[in-house]
Write a protein that holds these residues in place. Structure first.
Motif, PDB file in Angstrom:
ATOM      1  N   THR A  99      43.790  42.608  57.523  1.00  0.00           N
ATOM      2  CA  THR A  99      43.868  44.046  57.290  1.00  0.00           C
ATOM      3  C   THR A  99      45.215  44.373  56.670  1.00  0.00           C
ATOM      4  O   THR A  99      46.252  43.907  57.151  1.00  0.00           O
ATOM      5  CB  THR A  99      43.702  44.829  58.610  1.00  0.00           C
ATOM      6  N   VAL A 146      40.278  46.166  54.774  1.00  0.00           N
ATOM      7  CA  VAL A 146      40.035  44.764  55.094  1.00  0.00           C
ATOM      8  C   VAL A 146      40.022  43.980  53.790  1.00  0.00           C
ATOM      9  O   VAL A 146      39.385  44.383  52.811  1.00  0.00           O
ATOM     10  CB  VAL A 146      38.701  44.597  55.844  1.00  0.00           C
ATOM     11  N   ASN A 169      37.485  50.172  53.572  1.00  0.00           N
ATOM     12  CA  ASN A 169      37.832  50.672  54.897  1.00  0.00           C
ATOM     13  C   ASN A 169      36.642  51.479  55.408  1.00  0.00           C
ATOM     14  O   ASN A 169      36.148  52.352  54.700  1.00  0.00           O
ATOM     15  CB  ASN A 169      39.087  51.551  54.794  1.00  0.00           C
ATOM     16  N   GLN A 191      41.704  45.073  63.244  1.00  0.00           N
ATOM     17  CA  GLN A 191      41.720  43.799  62.532  1.00  0.00           C
ATOM     18  C   GLN A 191      40.380  43.087  62.697  1.00  0.00           C
ATOM     19  O   GLN A 191      39.708  43.225  63.718  1.00  0.00           O
ATOM     20  CB  GLN A 191      42.882  42.960  63.061  1.00  0.00           C
ATOM     21  N   PRO A 192      39.954  42.326  61.694  1.00  0.00           N
ATOM     22  CA  PRO A 192      38.571  41.836  61.663  1.00  0.00           C
ATOM     23  C   PRO A 192      38.306  40.666  62.602  1.00  0.00           C
ATOM     24  O   PRO A 192      39.185  39.857  62.894  1.00  0.00           O
ATOM     25  CB  PRO A 192      38.379  41.416  60.202  1.00  0.00           C
ATOM     26  N   VAL A 203      35.077  45.349  62.714  1.00  0.00           N
ATOM     27  CA  VAL A 203      36.390  45.927  62.976  1.00  0.00           C
ATOM     28  C   VAL A 203      36.239  47.125  63.904  1.00  0.00           C
ATOM     29  O   VAL A 203      35.191  47.779  63.937  1.00  0.00           O
ATOM     30  CB  VAL A 203      37.114  46.393  61.686  1.00  0.00           C
ATOM     31  N   ASN A 205      36.767  50.781  64.308  1.00  0.00           N
ATOM     32  CA  ASN A 205      36.905  51.817  63.290  1.00  0.00           C
ATOM     33  C   ASN A 205      37.776  52.969  63.774  1.00  0.00           C
ATOM     34  O   ASN A 205      38.245  52.992  64.922  1.00  0.00           O
ATOM     35  CB  ASN A 205      35.533  52.298  62.801  1.00  0.00           C
ATOM     36  N   ASP A 262      41.619  47.294  69.838  1.00  0.00           N
ATOM     37  CA  ASP A 262      41.648  46.255  68.821  1.00  0.00           C
ATOM     38  C   ASP A 262      41.566  44.878  69.473  1.00  0.00           C
ATOM     39  O   ASP A 262      41.950  44.695  70.628  1.00  0.00           O
ATOM     40  CB  ASP A 262      42.931  46.361  68.007  1.00  0.00           C
TER      41      ASP A 262
END
Length: 705
Positions: free
Chosen positions: A405, A412, A432, A445-446, A460, A462, A493
């Motif tokens: 990110t 991303v 995004n 973060q993914p 992710v 959101n 996250d």
């Protein structure tokens, strides 16, 4: 979206255009070092929001320095004797701003004396002096530097003394555009408008001349301090506070905190000092709404240091434990961005490859054909600074892909191997999920997993506090737009995703309720390759205090692991929660907590090696678990047997001091490797001596010089 299938073969000509030439880096057993520097706004910010990480660094013998940008004199008027420290900082009295600033400096020294190991009543002699800091372009300013050494512990305190946001006195303002009355938010004006501000001189301070700073001056000062103290890790505050949580301020936290973080990040990424700085951001006020994640010994040490500071700060109650802010902040420690545990994987050649973000750029280390590690190689400018957490996934054709990110747009982005096993020389943007709305800056973060047909799917957190997902349109190809899977508003996250033996994706997240209690939320794909997921559900779990991770047992059942909180179930903050499927594809049950070694952050786990993961079959395949422990080093354990509900009761504390979260990954032969990044930015490697659940591991080795 443009297909990547056509461009892969052609991309080999430009591969590694942004990468430094490969260099042979022998494995050594040299103990990694490193220096740590915090940049904060106020004199209590590092103690409250960055401890016990600072204490761990001191205890490990690393030099630790904090830069305090403001004098912290807010709400105080000009008055009293500005040149003479008061006879006493307590009991509360009507101190002028210079005297109050001097008391806060004294409180900082008391707190650091406690962290250095001095006992109550001991008064060591600090080296206190005015130091000139220079930078290219003719910049020169003076700051006050206090240093103290005890044994192998060395602390430094740097006081810049810019005005606090609540200093309404007209004499700090240089720019006539700014209102000369009221709380002025000086750092904000410096950052946003390039306004100029005058410093103040705390009573008893060593710098006796008032100085002026605009934005360029602050950035030059920080880079000059980087050169002076030579840090390898820079810690600072939260540049993008989560708007879901407390503080009605327009920046969702104290504006001095936010602007300090943004100035520090800009200095790290654009100052030209080093491309190897590890930047760690910490959450501030809103940690009070998160689960208590420090165990009792860590809380006690942090509280003791803060109490020593409070004895000199008349604006904080002596019984701060009962204060809704100070009492809560002293029990918690939360980085703004988790580095995660999925930053290593096998590449197209079947060799292990590891990734880390330093100075906002992606670095990588890779095994060569003989198994020796090479690197690091710099993957070049991604177009904007990257958040520290990256995740990996392998395409259907075996090519490794990295997802990250960007911290400027919170988009991303991804980069990937070509069909020849080299790396494409650019980053692709995947958008995004919240577009360009204000909520876009709260995207996380993914995490990634594979569909049954081997299409990569990413997830992710959101901007609404739920989860969004995107998936490859075809195998080895580009990605779709974003779809919302719900689950808000409490998702934190640090997501974890995996593919079951039946080919369905399971996703897990740490969620926090408005009461501050943490739980684990689960999303289940309704069928292999389906675009639909079941509504998010609560997993049977203990009170969670951090992101989950998930691993597959030898028999195909999933196990979910997570840090525990001091919550309604009691003080389990040193332990690891374990929730496991009762059968393959079945429901989950909560197992007894796993005794641990403390610490915070996600638990790194590796699947029990199995051919379904593309590795060789091994005898006695077990899940291996690795954590960053209470001392900032690495501890590890493993299942007592294949598919066992029990983990070894004796953890191995492997020592050291690492910068963030470790990773653990299976090599192609089914052996396990444990990886970490040292405080000086080098890769640490601990490898199993051969494939098989009970075999030992080597000592830590360091890649590079």
């Amino acid at each position: 979206m443009k297909s990547r299938l056509i461009s892969l073969a052609a991309s080999a000509a430009t591969t590694l255009a942004l990468v430094t030439p490969a260099t042979s880096a022998a494995l050594t057993t040299i103990a990694p070092a490193g220096a740590y520097l915090q940049v904060v706004a106020h004199q209590d910010d590092d103690i409250l929001f960055m401890n016990p990480d600072m204490a761990h660094s001191l205890e490990a013998g690393r030099p630790v320095t904090t830069v305090y940008l403001t004098a912290g004199e807010g709400y105080k008027a000009v008055g009293g004797d500005p040149h003479t420290p008061p006879a006493s900082c307590r009991p509360a009295q009507d101190l002028g701003r210079e005297q109050y600033a001097g008391c806060r400096m004294l409180g900082v020294r008391r707190a650091w004396e406690k962290m250095l190991g001095y006992q109550e009543g001991e008064r060591p002699s600090w080296d206190v002096r005015a130091v000139s800091v220079t930078a290219p372009g003719g910049f020169a300013r003076q700051v006050e530097v206090n240093t103290l050494t005890r044994g192998d512990r060395k602390a430094g305190l740097v006081f810049v003394n810019l005005p606090d946001w609540a200093d309404g006195n007209a004499d700090t303002k240089f720019d006539p555009r700014n209102d000369p009355t009221g709380n002025d938010a000086s750092l904000y004006h410096i950052w946003a408008e390039n306004s100029t501000r005058h410093t103040i001189i705390p009573a008893g301070g060593k710098v006796t001349v008032r100085q002026q700073y605009n934005r360029g001056d602050v950035l030059a000062l920080l880079n000059g301090l980087f050169r002076l103290f030579q840090p390898t890790v820079v810690r600072t505050q939260d540049p993008e506070p989560d708007p879901r949580y407390e503080n009605p301020d327009w920046l969702h936290d104290h504006s001095d905190h936010v602007i300090t973080a943004r100035l520090t990040a800009a200095a790290v990424q654009g100052g030209g000092y080093s491309s190897r700085l590890q930047l760690v951001h910490y959450r501030n006020y809103n940690t009070s709404t998160s689960p208590v994640n420090l165990a009792a010994p860590e809380r006690d040490g942090k509280r003791s240091a803060f109490a020593s500071y409070v004895a000199m700060d008349q604006d904080i109650p002596l019984d701060f434990d009962t204060h809704p802010g100070y009492g809560a902040w002293s029990k918690r420690l939360y980085p703004r961005f988790w580095a995660g545990t999925r930053w290593a994987d096998r590449n197209l050649h079947g060799r292990l490859q590891a990734f880390a973000v330093q100075s906002g750029r992606l670095l990588t280390w890779e095994q060569d054909a003989g198994g020796a590690w090479q690197g690091p190689h710099d993957w070049g400018d991604p177009g904007g600074p990257l958040a520290p957490g990256v995740t990996t996934a392998r395409n259907a054709d075996g090519r490794l892909e990295v997802f990250a990110t960007r911290l400027d747009t919170f988009e991303v982005v991804t980069t990937y191997e070509t069909s020849k096993g080299d790396w494409v020389g650019h980053w692709d943007g995947l958008g995004n999920p919240n577009g360009t709305t204000p909520a876009a800056r709260n995207v996380g973060q993914p995490a990634a997993a594979l569909n049954q047909d081997r299409r990569i799917q990413i997830f992710v957190r959101n901007g609404g506090g739920g989860v969004s997902t995107a998936v490859q349109l075809r195998v080895n190809d580009a990605f779709s737009g974003w779809a919302d899977l719900g689950g808000g508003p409490g998702v934190q996250d640090g997501l974890a995703a995996t593919t079951t033996p039946e080919g369905e994706i399971e996703l897990f997240a740490h969620s926090v309720a408005s009461t501050g209690l943490g739980s684990i939320t689960q999303w289940s794909q309704l069928a292999p390759n389906s675009s639909r997921f079941a509504a998010p559900a609560s997993l049977p779990a203990w009170d969670a205090a951090g992101p989950p991770t998930v691993a597959t047992n030898a028999d195909g059942r999933l196990s979910v692991f997570y840090r525990l909180a001091d919550g309604r179930d009691g003080d389990h903050a040193e332990e690891i929660g374990h929730t496991k499927q009762t059968r393959v594809g079945g429901s989950f049950t909560r197992l007894p907590p796993i005794a641990g070694h403390g610490g915070i952050g996600p638990v790194a786990v590796a699947n029990a090696p199995h051919p379904r993961d593309g590795v060789a079959a091994v005898s006695d395949p077990r899940i291996v678990m690795v954590v960053r422990n209470r001392a900032g080093g690495v501890s590890m354990t493993r299942q007592s047997g294949a598919a066992s509900d029990v983990f070894d009761t004796i953890w191995a504390d492997t020592g050291g001091l690492i910068a963030d979260q470790p990773a653990v990954v299976s090599a192609a032969n089914g052996s396990i490797a444990v990886l970490a990044i040292s405080g000086d930015g080098r890769l640490l490697v601990k490898e199993q001596t051969g494939p098989g659940g009970g075999l030992p591991f080597t000592e830590w080795r360091v890649v590079g010089t």
